[in-house]
Motif scaffolding. Structure first.
Motif, PDB file in Angstrom:
ATOM      1  N   PRO A  83       0.832  -1.203   0.000  1.00 11.74           N
ATOM      2  CA  PRO A  83       0.000   0.000   0.000  1.00 11.74           C
ATOM      3  C   PRO A  83       0.869   1.258   0.000  1.00 11.74           C
ATOM      4  N   HIS A  84       0.355   2.299  -0.625  1.00  7.48           N
ATOM      5  CA  HIS A  84       1.143   3.528  -0.746  1.00  7.48           C
ATOM      6  C   HIS A  84       1.511   4.096   0.622  1.00  7.48           C
ATOM      7  N   ARG A  85       0.591   4.027   1.576  1.00  5.62           N
ATOM      8  CA  ARG A  85       0.886   4.536   2.923  1.00  5.62           C
ATOM      9  C   ARG A  85       2.073   3.790   3.539  1.00  5.62           C
ATOM     10  N   VAL A  86       2.129   2.489   3.331  1.00 13.18           N
ATOM     11  CA  VAL A  86       3.234   1.696   3.863  1.00 13.18           C
ATOM     12  C   VAL A  86       4.542   2.099   3.182  1.00 13.18           C
ATOM     13  N   CYS A  87       4.475   2.345   1.881  1.00  5.63           N
ATOM     14  CA  CYS A  87       5.683   2.781   1.160  1.00  5.63           C
ATOM     15  C   CYS A  87       6.196   4.105   1.711  1.00  5.63           C
ATOM     16  N   LEU A  88       5.274   5.040   1.961  1.00  5.62           N
ATOM     17  CA  LEU A  88       5.692   6.352   2.461  1.00  5.62           C
ATOM     18  C   LEU A  88       6.228   6.287   3.886  1.00  5.62           C
ATOM     19  N   LEU A  89       5.521   5.577   4.750  1.00 11.53           N
ATOM     20  CA  LEU A  89       5.853   5.607   6.173  1.00 11.53           C
ATOM     21  C   LEU A  89       6.902   4.577   6.575  1.00 11.53           C
ATOM     22  N   ARG A  90       6.942   3.434   5.885  1.00 12.62           N
ATOM     23  CA  ARG A  90       7.856   2.376   6.290  1.00 12.62           C
ATOM     24  C   ARG A  90       9.044   2.238   5.355  1.00 12.62           C
ATOM     25  N   VAL A  91       8.787   2.239   4.036  1.00  2.23           N
ATOM     26  CA  VAL A  91       9.858   1.948   3.078  1.00  2.23           C
ATOM     27  C   VAL A  91      10.785   3.152   2.893  1.00  2.23           C
ATOM     28  N   ILE A  92      10.203   4.328   2.682  1.00  2.00           N
ATOM     29  CA  ILE A  92      11.021   5.523   2.425  1.00  2.00           C
ATOM     30  C   ILE A  92      12.032   5.791   3.546  1.00  2.00           C
ATOM     31  N   PRO A  93      11.647   5.763   4.828  1.00  2.00           N
ATOM     32  CA  PRO A  93      12.660   6.021   5.872  1.00  2.00           C
ATOM     33  C   PRO A  93      13.823   5.034   5.840  1.00  2.00           C
ATOM     34  N   CYS A  94      13.535   3.769   5.530  1.00  2.49           N
ATOM     35  CA  CYS A  94      14.622   2.778   5.455  1.00  2.49           C
ATOM     36  C   CYS A  94      15.527   3.053   4.269  1.00  2.49           C
ATOM     37  N   LEU A  95      14.936   3.399   3.131  1.00  3.62           N
ATOM     38  CA  LEU A  95      15.747   3.703   1.949  1.00  3.62           C
ATOM     39  C   LEU A  95      16.572   4.966   2.168  1.00  3.62           C
ATOM     40  N   ALA A  96      15.975   5.956   2.833  1.00  5.76           N
ATOM     41  CA  ALA A  96      16.667   7.228   3.035  1.00  5.76           C
ATOM     42  C   ALA A  96      17.948   7.056   3.852  1.00  5.76           C
TER      43      ALA A  96
END
Length: 543
Positions: A354-367
């Protein structure tokens, strides 16, 4: 840090008009010396008496959350002994949590402080309690629930084995959802420590009989307490697994519990009778792959319940989205080769999240990987793929702050090529002030890279499509002079042709007098006589 300052400045008017709620809630509490808060965002704990404020540390502006319990909220309890019992349990819970360190537990950043009017402590940034989320969120995605239950199971593994603790009150009020959406275990108010034994590998716990004269907030909730604990004071890790089963049921049932939360001494007996009659058909809200295991967790015989490790290994949790989130949480343990392989496969997984999961969970890890320049070419395409589905506000809030440093990276050259390929997306989503200060320099760098033919050609190909997004002064004073210079100085015929094609497409975006003054006088200076170059010159002369 510039991007953070700009974003803070953009909301300065709103913040300036906001009353410092933390100071109002905490008169005299030592926490206010180091921390400020902007707004109330949630509540937690028994009776939801802990109020959660978003805030920051005054000295560093580091984002935090501040948990506040105002003692006046306890005035509704008539007996002074009840109020003291509540305060004692709250102090114990925070003190216990402060001692523990594990990724699945709420991180306490400033220990409990007490004043005449309040208790307060500071944690990592959080959103709300799971109970708040269940009451307000239209939908919690299956992958969020799956991974949330795994996170709680891992927390229980830790406290049972390493911490030698029993939690005793696992309920939605005591699960905190942090800023990135992770479920963190908190609320150790009634935790039991193991009693000393001759065998350290076989800890044991001693529980006291519940005092039913106390308010419900002063003891573990009856609807999540294992029957053997309520009726026989038998304390084992299986008690917490029973509570986890009750929690799983409630999460899938929109927060409604399986058993009644009652406050009389007969409640355990009534709950035991209901559990004896429990069958899989009564668990209709629980997904099929989990239903049998929830029934096992709710078994009246503690020895038949799976332990925390066994629960995480069931097939229901073995899907690729859950594994992906788990990998992201453990990436710091991997070497660059392992990480690069994972990031190469991630674009196929992102559409399933889900997009919310990508924004809140995935992006911080990638950053976090952006500090490792070797990994940026592997990470950046994933970040930009998530950006495709983001609104401008989402991009500015969740993605842009971590992306700004990447825009300044000179090496490796793959980063420049990736950025040029997605320049239209960046210009569409990035606010105008950041376009001027951070995005346009990337295009300038591409055009100035005389030894990077591919970067120059990508930039020239992208420019006509994004010209309407670039303000006129930037086009006139920065981009146009660079295009003209590249056209004259490049040793590559294909780059020169692309310059002329780009110029021809940009004419409609240029002032007529600018074309007369700069573009047309420039064309005779081109000495190349290749057919493609001559066609480009003639095309521009048609203006």
């Amino acid at each position: 840090m510039d991007v953070f300052n700009k974003i803070c400045n953009s909301v300065a008017g709103t913040v300036a008009g906001t009353v410092n709620q933390l100071s109002n809630a905490l008169p005299g509490n030592p926490v206010t010396r180091e921390y400020e808060a902007t707004k109330l965002i949630g509540s937690a704990g028994p009776g939801l008496l802990w109020k959660i404020y978003s805030g920051h540390k005054k000295s560093t502006k580091q984002e935090v959350s501040v948990f506040v319990l105002e003692k006046k909220c306890l005035d509704r309890f008539a007996r002074k002994s009840d109020r003291e019992a509540l305060l004692t349990s709250y102090r114990k819970g925070v003190a216990q949590l402060t001692k523990l360190r594990h990724p699945r537990l709420l991180v306490v950043q400033h220990a409990l402080e007490e004043s005449r009017d309040s208790l307060a402590f500071v944690s990592e940034p959080v959103r709300e309690s799971l109970l708040n989320l269940l009451k307000t969120e239209d939908a919690i995605y299956p992958v969020e629930i799956k991974y949330g239950l795994i996170q709680l199971s891992e927390a229980l593994q830790f406290i049972h084995k390493e911490g030698r603790l029993l939690h005793m009150n696992i309920c939605p009020e005591n699960i905190i959802v942090n800023a990135s959406g992770a479920w963190k275990l908190a609320g150790f108010d009634f935790a039991l420590s193991a009693t000393p034994t001759s065998d350290p590998q076989q800890p044991s716990w001693s529980a006291e009989e519940s005092d039913w004269s106390l308010p419900i907030e002063c003891r573990p909730f009856s609807d999540i307490t294992a029957p053997e604990l309520s009726l026989s004071q038998l304390a084992t890790p299986a008690n917490d697994m029973f509570s986890l089963g009750c929690l799983a049921y409630a999460v899938f049932n929109k927060g409604r519990p399986l058993l009644a939360r009652e406050s009389d001494a007969q409640a355990p007996t009534r709950n035991l009778h209901k559990l004896k009659q429990l069958n899989v058909a009564q668990l209709t809200s629980v997904p099929d792959g989990l239903k049998d295991y929830v029934k096992m967790l709710l078994n009246i015989k503690p020895e038949l319940r799976p332990d925390a490790h066994q629960f995480t290994q069931i097939e229901y949790f073995q899907d690729v989205t859950v594994k992906t989130l788990n990998y992201l949480d453990s990436l710091f343990q991997w070497d660059n080769l392992q990480k690069s392989q994972f990031y190469k496969g991630l674009p196929q997984i992102l559409p399933q999240l889900p997009h919310r999961v990508c924004l809140l969970r995935v992006i911080p890890c990638l950053a976090k990987e952006f500090v490792n320049h070797t990994m940026v070419p592997f990470v950046l395409p994933n970040v930009l793929q998530i950006s495709e589905k983001s609104t401008k506000d989402e991009f500015t809030q969740y993605i842009l702050p971590s992306l700004i440093p990447v825009l300044k990276i000179v090496e490796p050259v793959q980063v420049l090529l990736i950025l040029m390929q997605r320049m239209e997306l960046l210009l569409k989503l990035t606010p105008a002030e950041y376009v001027r200060s951070d995005v346009m320099p990337v295009m300038h760098r591409a055009l100035d890279s005389m030894d990077q033919q591919a970067a120059q050609e990508l930039c020239l190909a992208a420019l006509p499509g994004v010209a309407s997004l670039i303000d006129y002064p930037a086009m006139k004073n920065a981009l146009l002079p660079r295009i003209l210079r590249v056209c004259l100085t490049t040793p590559h015929t294909s780059v020169r042709v692309n310059c002329l094609v780009c110029l021809g497409k940009l004419l409609e975006h240029l002032d007529k007098w600018l074309v007369y003054d700069q573009v047309l006088p420039f064309l005779p200076k081109i000495t190349s006589r290749e057919p493609a170059v001559l066609m480009g010159i003639l095309g521009n002369n048609n203006f």
